[in-house]
Design a protein around this motif. Sequence first.
Motif, short mmCIF file in Angstrom:
data_model
loop_
_atom_site.label_atom_id
_atom_site.label_comp_id
_atom_site.label_asym_id
_atom_site.label_seq_id
_atom_site.Cartn_x
_atom_site.Cartn_y
_atom_site.Cartn_z
N GLU A 714 -2.44 47.72 59.95
CA GLU A 714 -1.48 48.81 60.15
C GLU A 714 -1.52 49.35 61.56
OE1 GLU A 714 -1.26 51.73 56.76
OE2 GLU A 714 -3.21 50.86 56.28
N ALA A 715 -0.46 50.04 61.91
CA ALA A 715 -0.37 50.77 63.17
C ALA A 715 0.66 51.87 62.99
CB ALA A 715 0.01 49.85 64.32
N ALA A 716 0.68 52.81 63.92
CA ALA A 716 1.68 53.87 63.90
C ALA A 716 2.11 54.15 65.32
CB ALA A 716 1.12 55.13 63.25
N ILE A 717 3.39 54.47 65.48
CA ILE A 717 3.93 54.76 66.80
C ILE A 717 4.82 56.00 66.73
CG2 ILE A 717 3.92 52.33 67.48
CD1 ILE A 717 7.04 52.46 67.14
N GLU A 718 5.20 56.45 67.90
CA GLU A 718 6.22 57.49 68.02
C GLU A 718 7.44 56.88 68.69
OE1 GLU A 718 6.41 60.77 67.17
OE2 GLU A 718 4.50 60.64 66.11
N LEU A 719 8.59 57.05 68.05
CA LEU A 719 9.84 56.74 68.72
C LEU A 719 10.19 57.96 69.57
CD1 LEU A 719 12.13 55.00 66.07
CD2 LEU A 719 11.07 53.98 68.07
N THR A 720 10.37 57.74 70.85
CA THR A 720 10.58 58.85 71.78
C THR A 720 12.02 58.90 72.26
OG1 THR A 720 9.93 57.47 73.65
CG2 THR A 720 8.18 58.69 72.53
N GLY A 721 12.36 60.03 72.88
CA GLY A 721 13.70 60.21 73.40
C GLY A 721 14.58 60.95 72.42
N GLY A 722 15.87 61.00 72.73
CA GLY A 722 16.80 61.69 71.87
C GLY A 722 17.35 60.80 70.78
N THR A 723 18.15 61.40 69.92
CA THR A 723 18.82 60.62 68.88
C THR A 723 19.80 59.64 69.53
OG1 THR A 723 18.63 62.39 67.26
CG2 THR A 723 20.34 60.74 66.88
N HIS A 724 19.68 58.37 69.14
CA HIS A 724 20.49 57.31 69.75
C HIS A 724 21.53 56.83 68.76
CE1 HIS A 724 21.61 53.75 71.99
NE2 HIS A 724 21.24 52.97 70.99
N ALA A 725 22.79 56.86 69.17
CA ALA A 725 23.87 56.38 68.32
C ALA A 725 24.16 54.91 68.61
CB ALA A 725 25.13 57.21 68.55
N LEU A 726 24.34 54.12 67.57
CA LEU A 726 24.61 52.70 67.73
C LEU A 726 26.02 52.47 68.27
CD1 LEU A 726 22.03 52.57 65.99
CD2 LEU A 726 23.03 50.60 64.82
N THR A 727 26.16 51.39 69.03
CA THR A 727 27.46 50.97 69.56
C THR A 727 27.69 49.50 69.19
OG1 THR A 727 26.61 50.16 71.67
CG2 THR A 727 27.11 52.52 71.51
N ALA A 728 28.83 48.98 69.57
CA ALA A 728 29.13 47.57 69.29
C ALA A 728 28.14 46.64 69.97
CB ALA A 728 30.55 47.25 69.75
N ASP A 729 27.55 47.07 71.08
CA ASP A 729 26.63 46.23 71.82
C ASP A 729 25.18 46.38 71.36
OD1 ASP A 729 28.71 45.27 73.42
OD2 ASP A 729 28.53 46.98 74.79
N SER A 730 24.92 47.23 70.41
CA SER A 730 23.55 47.44 69.95
C SER A 730 23.00 46.16 69.33
CB SER A 730 23.50 48.56 68.91
OG SER A 730 23.85 49.80 69.48
N PRO A 731 21.77 45.75 69.70
CA PRO A 731 21.20 44.53 69.12
C PRO A 731 20.89 44.73 67.64
CG PRO A 731 19.57 45.68 70.46
CD PRO A 731 20.87 46.39 70.67
N ARG A 732 20.98 43.64 66.89
CA ARG A 732 20.80 43.73 65.44
C ARG A 732 19.63 42.90 64.92
NH1 ARG A 732 25.96 44.76 66.63
NH2 ARG A 732 26.15 42.69 67.59
N SER A 733 19.04 42.05 65.76
CA SER A 733 18.03 41.11 65.28
C SER A 733 16.77 41.18 66.13
CB SER A 733 18.57 39.68 65.30
OG SER A 733 19.70 39.55 64.47
N ALA A 734 15.64 40.92 65.48
CA ALA A 734 14.37 40.81 66.16
C ALA A 734 14.18 39.38 66.65
CB ALA A 734 13.23 41.19 65.22
N VAL A 735 13.30 39.22 67.63
CA VAL A 735 12.97 37.90 68.16
C VAL A 735 11.47 37.69 68.00
CG1 VAL A 735 12.92 36.43 70.20
CG2 VAL A 735 14.88 37.95 69.81
N ALA A 736 11.08 36.56 67.44
CA ALA A 736 9.66 36.26 67.23
C ALA A 736 9.22 35.13 68.15
CB ALA A 736 9.41 35.87 65.78
N THR A 737 8.02 35.26 68.70
CA THR A 737 7.39 34.17 69.45
C THR A 737 6.00 33.96 68.88
OG1 THR A 737 6.61 35.74 71.12
CG2 THR A 737 8.68 34.59 71.57
N VAL A 738 5.57 32.70 68.87
CA VAL A 738 4.26 32.33 68.34
C VAL A 738 3.45 31.76 69.49
CG1 VAL A 738 3.00 30.96 66.64
CG2 VAL A 738 5.27 31.86 66.08
N SER A 739 2.27 32.31 69.71
CA SER A 739 1.42 31.87 70.81
C SER A 739 0.90 30.47 70.53
CB SER A 739 0.24 32.82 70.96
OG SER A 739 -0.67 32.63 69.88
N PRO A 740 0.36 29.79 71.56
CA PRO A 740 -0.33 28.52 71.30
C PRO A 740 -1.44 28.72 70.27
CG PRO A 740 0.01 28.83 73.65
CD PRO A 740 0.39 30.12 72.99
#
Length: 746
Positions: A714-740
């Motif tokens: 487990e871990a915990a974080i803080e999302l910082t900054g103001g409230t962010h409204a989504l736009t048409a350009d907002s990303p929708r997917s995560a990207v995964a990489t696997v180390s050697p």
Amino acid sequence: MTLDEKLAQLVGYWVDQGDDLVAPMAGEMATSTKYEDASAHGIGHLTRVYGTRPVDPVERAEWLWNEQRRLRERSRLGIGAIVHEECLTGLAAWKAATFPTPLAWGAAFDPELTEQVGAAIGRSMRELGIHQGLAPVLDVITDPRWGRVDECIAEDPYVVGTIGTAYVRGLQSSGVHATLKHFAGYSASQAGRNHAPVHMGRRRLQDVVLPPFEMAVRDGGVRSVMNSYAEIDGVPVASNPELLTELLREEWGFDGTVVADYFAVAFLHALHGVAADLGQAALLALRAGIDIELPTGDAFVGPLRERLATDPHGLADVDRAVLRVLAQKEELGLLDEDLSEPPTEVALDSPELRELARRSAEESVVLLSNDGMLPLGAVRSVALIGPNADAAESLMGCYSFANHVLAHHPGTALGFEIPTIAEALRVELPSASIEVERGCDVEDPDPAGIDAAVAAAARAEAAIVVVGDRAGLFGRGTVGEGNDVDDLELPGAQRRLVEAVVATGTPTVVVVVSGRPYAIGWMLEGPSAAGAVIQAFFPGEEGGPAIARILSGSSAPSGRLPVSLPRSAGAQPYTYLHPVLGGPTEITSADNTPVLPFGHGLTYTTFAREELDVADAATDGTLVASVRVSNTGERTGTDVVQLYARDVFASVTRPVAQLLAYQRVTLDPGESATVTFDVPATRLAFTGRDGRRIVEPGRVELWVGPSCAVRETEAAIELTGGTHALTADSPRSAVATVSPLVRESR
């Protein structure tokens, strides 16, 4: 163009339509218009040329090429027809390869493989002159009582979106337009009943139902969308411009065609009662945003023409739809298509297709429980029991050609190889004596065959009981379109069969081959618990060998549950994406906790997930999460690394768990890898009180584990900054990489 020519472009014609129930109310809605009359001014679509009855593909291709030439040469405008077919589990045509059902795609958690499958299916379709496929289904599973669950991918919208979009990319890479189904809300029907009303607020619609469609439109570039039969809060989707035009086109930027689900336009009059006649239904649908009426022109031709005589403003709606259809035909090359020679040979079940079917089947099998009985190893005698043990049709979904069409043509050969589990197990265990006993039928409650099955089990070193579903439509079968249920017990006498075999004391494996998850907690724990339980969601033509290999140990299971394993029918509808009060609490005596959670699945080794590391991020930024995954067992295996989150406090209630990202990782014994997820903070977006989708600052808990219910690291974080409204350009997917990979010394 004359009005007749315009209207002809807005409809399909079902050349082979008969009385077989392959669409809802097909018998009642059958058209009496002759094809020669319907196509006198051209035609928009030809409906299921290959997929309505068993026709030889080469002979049918010759007919189709000749028909396209006739439309080009003998109609005034010379415009060919779009040919569309079903392609949910492969091209739904005689002799074509049959792949696992979409619920199995979800269990595999492998978008890359799904894209390869989509591309291969598309190549087969294009070879036969097919332009549009009616898939994928992006309905998020809400209630397993609904018969069409096997057509869906998962109960999680992100899994549905990523895998569904991958299928779109694959199919369209081969020059075939994909069609999203069923936009939107269809699977959330009241009590899990087909075509039943949907009662849903704006927040659930925007946060759960719509995101997969948005991903496929904006990220996948899908070229066609099909409406849902549903009504949402009293408004049928087929007459809803807020969804079909304002959201889909104006907000998301979709510029393809919207096709009506079969007879959906006429249903506005016949079933929904929002139109006084077919002419009014046609105008309602056109103005809402439906461009093409399928499968035939019941409303968009004669009735619409009559309506336009009294409502000439509708001509603008007709023109808009015609321009979209013509643009699609131009994009598909129909306006200058080379129709010189039809194919003389087609490979609809080639080695390439079978290899993709095998990989898909193996990756999708889920090991639910195992006390060490599996893999079987060198057993000398096996009692193979159950109605699905030696039945090829049990391996295929509702929209496979075999179960969808050939069921109406008894005696017709399947046209491709599909080994049963019994046949495959004999190959996989050549030195074992295998005795097959049916025990009971899938649906029949008659227990007459159970005694013989018990006797066989008592004689054997191991028993394998194969139970589950038989896919069909509208009352034919136990699951599929129109086959909704009011309980989630195994159909017929199958539970009695399993309990009787387990009671013999012979070590027993249960294999559930089904199109929905059943309430099978009793076979996982308690006096009737089996030594191991496997879940396979209609794994297709290579499903028998895939299951046999997993039983023997020559292949290892790697599937994960794409839908929670239900406790009971009374606990439905259920989703793991529930807020605190949507799960078990001390203030109610009813427990809806699933027997096994979303994401659960075992393999023949063990994995450790450690050292989850996540840094704080801004609401308009990216969360970077890394986790170390190690194979701590003695066999090579594949883990599905699952990153979950919980937004602890928000302005509206949030789920207790939400999948942010996932990645398949295969490791040898002793090997470790670091998986890093770049997750846009927009994955935590939700609909705020003002109706906008936003990301709020605040504390977020994250974890990685073997399912949504286990926080292994487990871990915990803080999302910082103001409230962010989504736009048409907002990303929708995560990207995964696997180390050697790193191998630890032992």
